[in-house]
Design a protein around this motif. Structure first.
Motif, PDB file in Angstrom:
ATOM      1  N   PHE A 133      25.000  27.704   0.536  1.00 51.07           N
ATOM      2  CA  PHE A 133      23.572  27.824   0.238  1.00 51.07           C
ATOM      3  C   PHE A 133      23.281  27.265  -1.154  1.00 51.07           C
ATOM      4  CE2 PHE A 133      19.863  30.457  -1.151  1.00 51.07           C
ATOM      5  CZ  PHE A 133      18.952  29.984  -0.227  1.00 51.07           C
ATOM      6  N   GLY A 163      19.964  25.934  -2.946  1.00 54.98           N
ATOM      7  CA  GLY A 163      19.411  27.279  -2.844  1.00 54.98           C
ATOM      8  C   GLY A 163      19.600  28.084  -4.113  1.00 54.98           C
ATOM      9  N   ALA A 182      13.995  24.123   4.439  1.00 54.56           N
ATOM     10  CA  ALA A 182      14.769  23.535   3.348  1.00 54.56           C
ATOM     11  C   ALA A 182      15.192  22.117   3.697  1.00 54.56           C
ATOM     12  CB  ALA A 182      16.007  24.392   3.078  1.00 54.56           C
TER      13      ALA A 182
END
Length: 722
Positions: free
Chosen positions: A506, A511, A713
């Motif tokens: 991630f 992220g 995303a």
């Protein structure tokens, strides 16, 4: 110490095949439409409970029977919907592949010593369970002592606790299967590795404490047929098992026949002269008693109530004991106790309470090693046996350390970790206060590209709440970053900086991973804990909401890019926040959560949580408080809830899956809008402890796929091209 008792792919290897050179090209996945199958039809019953004159409907009560054919069919139908959805996410396999790559590095646990042997856990990369090794002395040859991977075909058997005879010749160890809290104890001869005939069943929430030719343990009566993973556990009983005998011959040491909802445990001092008995009514507070078993003395009660936490560090001789306690010390302290003056008001300060929190203490190399937590970071102080401060252990940075050592040994070991630093093991010379690296892992995750900062956010009532934020260096604060906000907030448990490989993919995809140190934990002592329990529980949710709002206001992310997550009590957190503020986040992942706050106490060990939450049947005040935030009872008709994936497991006998079953049924019935609301039920798995690596990777590949897809995303991978 005696007693205290995701993912996305980034880099693929450059390979040559048939003489043709291949290059790596980073490509973004093209977004497509994903369809959600119709949710299964769920039978609704007309079950109604009366709480102090208030009628509460419970139409999905039948789902509490987790072994019925009807429930099993419902689980299968729900999983078909969920896994069909997940299979459509184009980069799901890439996530699983990259997570497997990142996971595949050697891991070593902190060594610990018993008798002539040093023991340590090792995992060569992606073994389902870590393997227990041992060696004679520091320079001895290592060999496998116990490999739990050989105990089941699917890797779901795990080691759960162990104890060693004082002469270091025998080891008793617990085995849990399929993630259950139930434990089976076996015994090994360390010289021959021979497994003895001794087998102890129906053990749960127990230590293994040796004395002489046997050990103490705690167990329940065998559960009724069909209720192994949901029936209420009562009458916790302490037994003593003599090696070479049957369990049916074990000596009953302690049982409270008048109070079935109390847990009991036993330990012994290092010299084996004193038996320690503790009991508890909840997860907070315990009684404490000692018995001189060498001289055959009576059981001496040091603490008879359940208002404070207390455990024996060790016996210093002549009936003098060091005790870790929060009695008159919310940040914890070490007290000296004379068995002839045993009452708490007679205890004397040995290492007094400080402004920061004492997390634990032990005697190593004839020194007292006190581990503190200051602003959610480790601080280790060393004292002599008279309680005089000597020095701090210099740690390698800002993070969390955990130390193992023997009372009579100068060599100790400690682990150190942070959000971006994988767990490194250090060898520590107690006398000279020097450390050297013993083991440093080599990973494919480039920690140097990431940074962690600690901020303080202002909660609804003005309290300052700490939060750690980890992300790539040079992050643009433009509100477009996918963010994963995690919290727990309860049971006096601190959520400290630790490296977790599950978060790395991630982070690689840009992220942000943020962790909030909510009230209800122990980060700032017992006052911090009590500010988030019982009637103060809403503070925990307010803290978390404030953290989410901080992340949005400071342009780290936006509501359309924010995902929230918690597990167990943290699953309650995720469920409560998404039902109170569904506008605040795009995704919610309540994991193995306590979601029915009116009936949690009726299953397995749930009654022990009443000290933390309160009980819906004990008073109208408690009922109204629980009802005000119970996720199951606060799902509203016609509200658009965030994309939700509830995560649970069929063998979870800590927080029974009925919580998740009932919550998702209510959510699917009342939710409006296009966001998917799904449940992922793992099979042959439990609350989380001992879960095999393969299952962890599968689960987190699905979690990150769901999060990244629903936050839209920009996900990219390095693909091999000709």
């Amino acid at each position: 110490m005696i007693q205290k008792t995701i993912l996305l792919s980034m880099a693929a290897a450059l390979v040559a095949c048939g003489g043709t050179e291949k290059k790596e090209e980073k490509t973004a996945e093209t977004r497509k439409e994903i369809t959600v199958k119709a949710y299964p039809d769920v039978r609704k019953d007309s079950v109604v409970d009366d709480y102090f004159g208030t009628k509460i409907s419970d139409p999905y009560r039948w789902l509490e029977n987790d072994t019925s054919a009807e429930t099993e069919a419902w689980v299968k139908a729900e999983n078909e919907v969920t896994f069909d959805y997940l299979a459509q996410i184009p980069y799901r396999k890439d996530i699983a592949k990259r997570l497997t790559e990142l996971w595949d590095y050697e891991k070593v646990g902190t060594p610990f010593k018993h008798g002539d042997y040093y023991f340590m856990y090792k995992n060569d990369g992606i073994q389902n369970q870590s393997v227990l090794y041992y060696q004679q002395g520091l320079d001895g040859e290592q060999s496998v002592l116990l490999d739990p991977n050989t105990l089941s075909e699917d890797g779901t058997a795990s080691i759960n606790g162990m104890g060693f005879s004082k002469d270091g010749k025998m080891m008793a160890y617990g085995i849990s299967r399929a993630g259950s809290d139930w434990v089976e104890i076996n015994v090994l001869d360390l010289a021959t590795k021979e497994k003895l005939s001794d087998v102890i069943n129906y053990v749960k929430f127990s230590g293994i404490s040796w004395r002489g030719n046997g050990f103490y343990y705690s167990a329940y009566e065998p559960p009724k047929e069909g209720s192994d993973y949901s029936g209420k556990n009562e009458f916790h009983t302490v037994y003593y098992h003599t090696i070479g005998t049957k369990q049916s011959d074990d000596k009953l040491v302690y049982r409270d026949d008048k109070n079935p909802q109390r847990n009991a445990g036993a330990g012994v001092t290092e010299d084996e002269n004193f038996l320690i008995i503790t009991t508890s009514e909840s997860t907070n507070g315990n009684s404490l008693a000692l018995q001189d078993v060498k001289k055959g003395g009576p059981l001496v009660k040091l603490v008879e109530n359940y208002e404070t936490d207390n455990y024996i560090i060790d016996h210093l001789g002549e009936g003098k004991f060091l005790v870790f306690t929060n009695y008159n010390a919310p940040n914890n302290a070490i007290m000296m106790v004379d068995i002839n003056k045993p009452k708490q008001e007679q205890w004397t300060a040995f290492i007094p309470e400080k402004e920061y929190v004492l997390s634990g203490a032990s005697i190593i190399g004839d020194k007292i090693i006190a581990t503190y937590m200051k602003n959610v970071q480790s601080k280790i102080e060393v004292y002599d046996l008279a309680g005089k401060y000597l020095y701090d252990i210099e740690l390698p940075g800002i993070g969390i350390a955990s130390l193992n050592g023997d009372k009579d040994e100068n060599t100790a070991f400690y682990s150190f970790t942070s959000y971006t630093i994988p767990t490194t093991i250090y060898k520590y010379d107690v006398a000279n206060n020097t450390s050297e690296v013993y083991f440093k892992p080599e990973t494919k995750f480039n920690s140097d590209e990431y940074e962690t900062k600690q901020v303080f956010v202002t909660s609804k009532d003005g309290e300052q709440v700490p939060m750690f934020i980890t992300h790539k260096k040079g992050l643009q604060l433009d509100g477009t970053n996918p963010t994963f906000l995690y919290g727990y907030g309860g049971f006096n448990i601190s959520i400290t900086p630790r490296f977790s490989v599950v978060n790395t993919v991630f982070l690689e995809q840009g992220g942000i991973y943020a962790v909030v140190n909510l009230r209800g934990g122990s980060e700032f002592g017992e006052d911090w804990h009590k500010a988030g329990w019982r009637m103060n529980k809403q503070n925990v949710f307010n803290d978390f909401i404030a953290a989410a709002e901080y992340m949005i206001a400071n342009k780290y992310t936006s509501s359309e890019k924010l995902a929230i997550h918690g597990r167990s009590n943290g699953g309650l957190l995720a469920g409560a926040v998404m039902t109170q503020r569904p506008d605040l986040m795009k995704v919610s992942i309540p994991g193995v959560g306590v979601l029915d706050m009116l009936r949690y106490h009726k299953f397995t060990i749930g009654w022990a949580w009443a000290g933390e939450y309160g009980d819906s049947e004990e008073s109208e005040e408690s009922f109204k408080n629980l009802l005000s935030y119970s996720p199951l009872h606060n799902v509203k008709e016609g509200v658009e809830y965030p994309a939700t994936m509830v995560v649970t497991a069929d063998h979870d006998d800590r927080v029974v899956p009925a919580h998740s079953f009932k919550f998702i049924s209510e959510l699917q019935a009342k939710h409006t809008g296009d966001n998917p609301v799904l449940i992922r039920v793992d099979v042959n798995a439990g609350h989380g402890a001992g879960k095999p690596t393969e299952k962890v990777i599968e689960e987190w590949a699905d979690v990150w796929s769901f999060v990244l897809w629903n936050t839209k995303a920009e996900v990219s991978f390095e693909k091999e091209v000709e």
